[in-house]
Design a protein around this motif. Structure first.
Motif, PDB file in Angstrom:
ATOM      1  N   ILE A 171       0.824  -1.211   0.000  1.00 59.84           N
ATOM      2  CA  ILE A 171       0.000   0.000   0.000  1.00 59.84           C
ATOM      3  C   ILE A 171       0.862   1.267   0.000  1.00 59.84           C
ATOM      4  O   ILE A 171       0.477   2.283  -0.565  1.00 59.84           O
ATOM      5  N   VAL A 172       2.022   1.235   0.568  1.00 54.82           N
ATOM      6  CA  VAL A 172       2.884   2.403   0.684  1.00 54.82           C
ATOM      7  C   VAL A 172       3.241   2.974  -0.693  1.00 54.82           C
ATOM      8  O   VAL A 172       3.135   4.192  -0.905  1.00 54.82           O
ATOM      9  N   PRO A 173       3.652   2.187  -1.679  1.00 56.51           N
ATOM     10  CA  PRO A 173       3.958   2.768  -2.987  1.00 56.51           C
ATOM     11  C   PRO A 173       2.712   3.360  -3.665  1.00 56.51           C
ATOM     12  O   PRO A 173       2.804   4.392  -4.343  1.00 56.51           O
ATOM     13  N   ILE A 174       1.572   2.738  -3.467  1.00 55.93           N
ATOM     14  CA  ILE A 174       0.334   3.250  -4.051  1.00 55.93           C
ATOM     15  C   ILE A 174      -0.008   4.605  -3.429  1.00 55.93           C
ATOM     16  O   ILE A 174      -0.344   5.561  -4.135  1.00 55.93           O
ATOM     17  N   ILE A 175       0.114   4.714  -2.134  1.00 56.51           N
ATOM     18  CA  ILE A 175      -0.144   5.980  -1.450  1.00 56.51           C
ATOM     19  C   ILE A 175       0.894   7.024  -1.877  1.00 56.51           C
ATOM     20  O   ILE A 175       0.556   8.194  -2.107  1.00 56.51           O
ATOM     21  N   ALA A 176       2.134   6.612  -2.027  1.00 54.07           N
ATOM     22  CA  ALA A 176       3.197   7.532  -2.422  1.00 54.07           C
ATOM     23  C   ALA A 176       2.937   8.079  -3.829  1.00 54.07           C
ATOM     24  O   ALA A 176       3.316   9.205  -4.139  1.00 54.07           O
ATOM     25  N   ILE A 177       2.302   7.320  -4.684  1.00 54.17           N
ATOM     26  CA  ILE A 177       1.980   7.786  -6.031  1.00 54.17           C
ATOM     27  C   ILE A 177       0.695   8.606  -6.025  1.00 54.17           C
ATOM     28  O   ILE A 177       0.593   9.638  -6.694  1.00 54.17           O
ATOM     29  N   LEU A 178      -0.307   8.200  -5.261  1.00 51.79           N
ATOM     30  CA  LEU A 178      -1.594   8.881  -5.257  1.00 51.79           C
ATOM     31  C   LEU A 178      -1.545  10.259  -4.587  1.00 51.79           C
ATOM     32  O   LEU A 178      -2.241  11.171  -5.017  1.00 51.79           O
ATOM     33  N   VAL A 179      -0.757  10.405  -3.570  1.00 52.09           N
ATOM     34  CA  VAL A 179      -0.715  11.688  -2.852  1.00 52.09           C
ATOM     35  C   VAL A 179      -0.263  12.821  -3.773  1.00 52.09           C
ATOM     36  O   VAL A 179      -0.959  13.826  -3.904  1.00 52.09           O
ATOM     37  N   PRO A 180       0.863  12.715  -4.457  1.00 49.46           N
ATOM     38  CA  PRO A 180       1.244  13.837  -5.321  1.00 49.46           C
ATOM     39  C   PRO A 180       0.367  13.967  -6.572  1.00 49.46           C
ATOM     40  O   PRO A 180       0.179  15.056  -7.092  1.00 49.46           O
ATOM     41  N   LEU A 181      -0.185  12.870  -7.051  1.00 49.10           N
ATOM     42  CA  LEU A 181      -0.960  12.918  -8.294  1.00 49.10           C
ATOM     43  C   LEU A 181      -2.432  13.260  -8.084  1.00 49.10           C
ATOM     44  O   LEU A 181      -3.059  13.793  -8.994  1.00 49.10           O
ATOM     45  N   VAL A 182      -2.977  12.974  -6.923  1.00 47.55           N
ATOM     46  CA  VAL A 182      -4.403  13.222  -6.696  1.00 47.55           C
ATOM     47  C   VAL A 182      -4.625  14.281  -5.629  1.00 47.55           C
ATOM     48  O   VAL A 182      -5.308  15.277  -5.870  1.00 47.55           O
ATOM     49  N   PHE A 183      -4.072  14.078  -4.468  1.00 47.59           N
ATOM     50  CA  PHE A 183      -4.353  14.974  -3.352  1.00 47.59           C
ATOM     51  C   PHE A 183      -3.773  16.372  -3.560  1.00 47.59           C
ATOM     52  O   PHE A 183      -4.449  17.370  -3.321  1.00 47.59           O
ATOM     53  N   LEU A 184      -2.545  16.455  -4.013  1.00 48.06           N
ATOM     54  CA  LEU A 184      -1.900  17.753  -4.192  1.00 48.06           C
ATOM     55  C   LEU A 184      -2.604  18.603  -5.258  1.00 48.06           C
ATOM     56  O   LEU A 184      -2.923  19.765  -5.001  1.00 48.06           O
ATOM     57  N   PRO A 185      -2.903  18.074  -6.464  1.00 47.28           N
ATOM     58  CA  PRO A 185      -3.662  18.896  -7.425  1.00 47.28           C
ATOM     59  C   PRO A 185      -5.051  19.273  -6.910  1.00 47.28           C
ATOM     60  O   PRO A 185      -5.523  20.384  -7.144  1.00 47.28           O
TER      61      PRO A 185
END
Length: 102
Positions: free
Chosen positions: A4-18
Protein backbone atom coordinates in the motif's frame (compact mmCIF):
# COMPACT_ATOMS: atom_id res chain seq x y z
CA UNK A 1 0.89 -3.49 4.17
CA UNK A 2 4.10 -2.82 2.30
CA UNK A 3 2.18 -3.00 -0.98
CA UNK A 4 0.00 0.00 0.00
CA UNK A 5 2.88 2.40 0.68
CA UNK A 6 3.96 2.77 -2.99
CA UNK A 7 0.33 3.25 -4.05
CA UNK A 8 -0.14 5.98 -1.45
CA UNK A 9 3.20 7.53 -2.42
CA UNK A 10 1.98 7.79 -6.03
CA UNK A 11 -1.59 8.88 -5.26
CA UNK A 12 -0.72 11.69 -2.85
CA UNK A 13 1.24 13.84 -5.32
CA UNK A 14 -0.96 12.92 -8.29
CA UNK A 15 -4.40 13.22 -6.70
CA UNK A 16 -4.35 14.97 -3.35
CA UNK A 17 -1.90 17.75 -4.19
CA UNK A 18 -3.66 18.90 -7.42
CA UNK A 19 -7.03 18.67 -5.66
CA UNK A 20 -5.72 20.89 -2.87
CA UNK A 21 -4.27 23.42 -5.32
CA UNK A 22 -7.43 23.61 -7.46
CA UNK A 23 -9.58 23.85 -4.36
CA UNK A 24 -7.79 27.00 -3.19
CA UNK A 25 -7.61 28.45 -6.69
CA UNK A 26 -11.40 28.31 -6.93
CA UNK A 27 -11.68 29.83 -3.45
CA UNK A 28 -9.43 32.74 -4.47
CA UNK A 29 -11.36 33.31 -7.70
CA UNK A 30 -14.69 33.45 -5.92
CA UNK A 31 -13.27 35.80 -3.30
CA UNK A 32 -12.21 38.28 -6.01
CA UNK A 33 -15.72 38.93 -7.21
CA UNK A 34 -17.71 41.79 -5.77
CA UNK A 35 -20.95 40.88 -4.05
CA UNK A 36 -24.25 42.73 -4.23
CA UNK A 37 -23.72 43.85 -0.65
CA UNK A 38 -20.37 45.34 -1.66
CA UNK A 39 -22.00 47.11 -4.60
CA UNK A 40 -24.70 48.54 -2.34
CA UNK A 41 -22.06 49.71 0.13
CA UNK A 42 -20.08 51.39 -2.65
CA UNK A 43 -23.23 53.13 -3.90
CA UNK A 44 -24.01 54.36 -0.40
CA UNK A 45 -20.45 55.59 0.09
CA UNK A 46 -20.54 57.38 -3.27
CA UNK A 47 -23.81 59.10 -2.35
CA UNK A 48 -22.39 60.09 1.04
CA UNK A 49 -19.22 61.49 -0.55
CA UNK A 50 -21.28 63.46 -3.08
CA UNK A 51 -23.48 64.92 -0.31
CA UNK A 52 -20.43 65.84 1.77
CA UNK A 53 -18.86 67.51 -1.25
CA UNK A 54 -22.06 69.50 -1.81
CA UNK A 55 -22.06 70.54 1.85
CA UNK A 56 -18.42 71.64 1.68
CA UNK A 57 -19.15 73.70 -1.43
CA UNK A 58 -22.09 75.33 0.36
CA UNK A 59 -19.97 76.11 3.42
CA UNK A 60 -17.22 77.56 1.23
CA UNK A 61 -19.73 79.79 -0.56
CA UNK A 62 -21.13 81.03 2.76
CA UNK A 63 -17.67 81.74 4.19
CA UNK A 64 -16.61 83.37 0.91
CA UNK A 65 -19.62 85.70 1.13
CA UNK A 66 -18.74 86.62 4.73
CA UNK A 67 -14.97 86.96 4.25
CA UNK A 68 -13.68 87.00 0.67
CA UNK A 69 -10.07 86.68 1.84
CA UNK A 70 -10.58 83.58 3.99
CA UNK A 71 -8.50 81.23 1.84
CA UNK A 72 -5.41 83.41 2.06
CA UNK A 73 -5.77 83.78 5.84
CA UNK A 74 -5.82 80.05 6.56
CA UNK A 75 -3.26 79.01 3.99
CA UNK A 76 0.21 77.75 4.76
CA UNK A 77 2.83 80.04 3.14
CA UNK A 78 4.90 77.08 1.95
CA UNK A 79 1.91 75.56 0.15
CA UNK A 80 1.21 78.93 -1.47
CA UNK A 81 4.78 79.13 -2.77
CA UNK A 82 4.59 75.58 -4.13
CA UNK A 83 1.24 76.23 -5.81
CA UNK A 84 2.56 79.46 -7.35
CA UNK A 85 5.62 77.60 -8.63
CA UNK A 86 3.46 74.84 -10.12
CA UNK A 87 1.28 77.43 -11.83
CA UNK A 88 4.34 79.18 -13.27
CA UNK A 89 5.77 75.89 -14.54
CA UNK A 90 2.44 75.05 -16.16
CA UNK A 91 2.30 78.49 -17.80
CA UNK A 92 5.84 78.09 -19.10
CA UNK A 93 4.95 74.68 -20.49
CA UNK A 94 1.97 76.14 -22.32
CA UNK A 95 3.95 79.09 -23.70
CA UNK A 96 6.83 76.89 -24.92
CA UNK A 97 4.61 74.61 -26.95
CA UNK A 98 5.08 75.02 -30.66
CA UNK A 99 2.09 76.59 -32.36
CA UNK A 100 0.33 74.60 -35.02
CA UNK A 101 0.23 76.22 -38.40
CA UNK A 102 -2.20 75.14 -41.06
Amino acid sequence: MHDIVPIIAILVPLVFLPWLIFHYITKWKTAKTITTQDEDLLDDLYDLARRLDDRMNTIERIVQADNPNWRAIGRDPIETVLEDRNERVAELGRSNRPSRRN
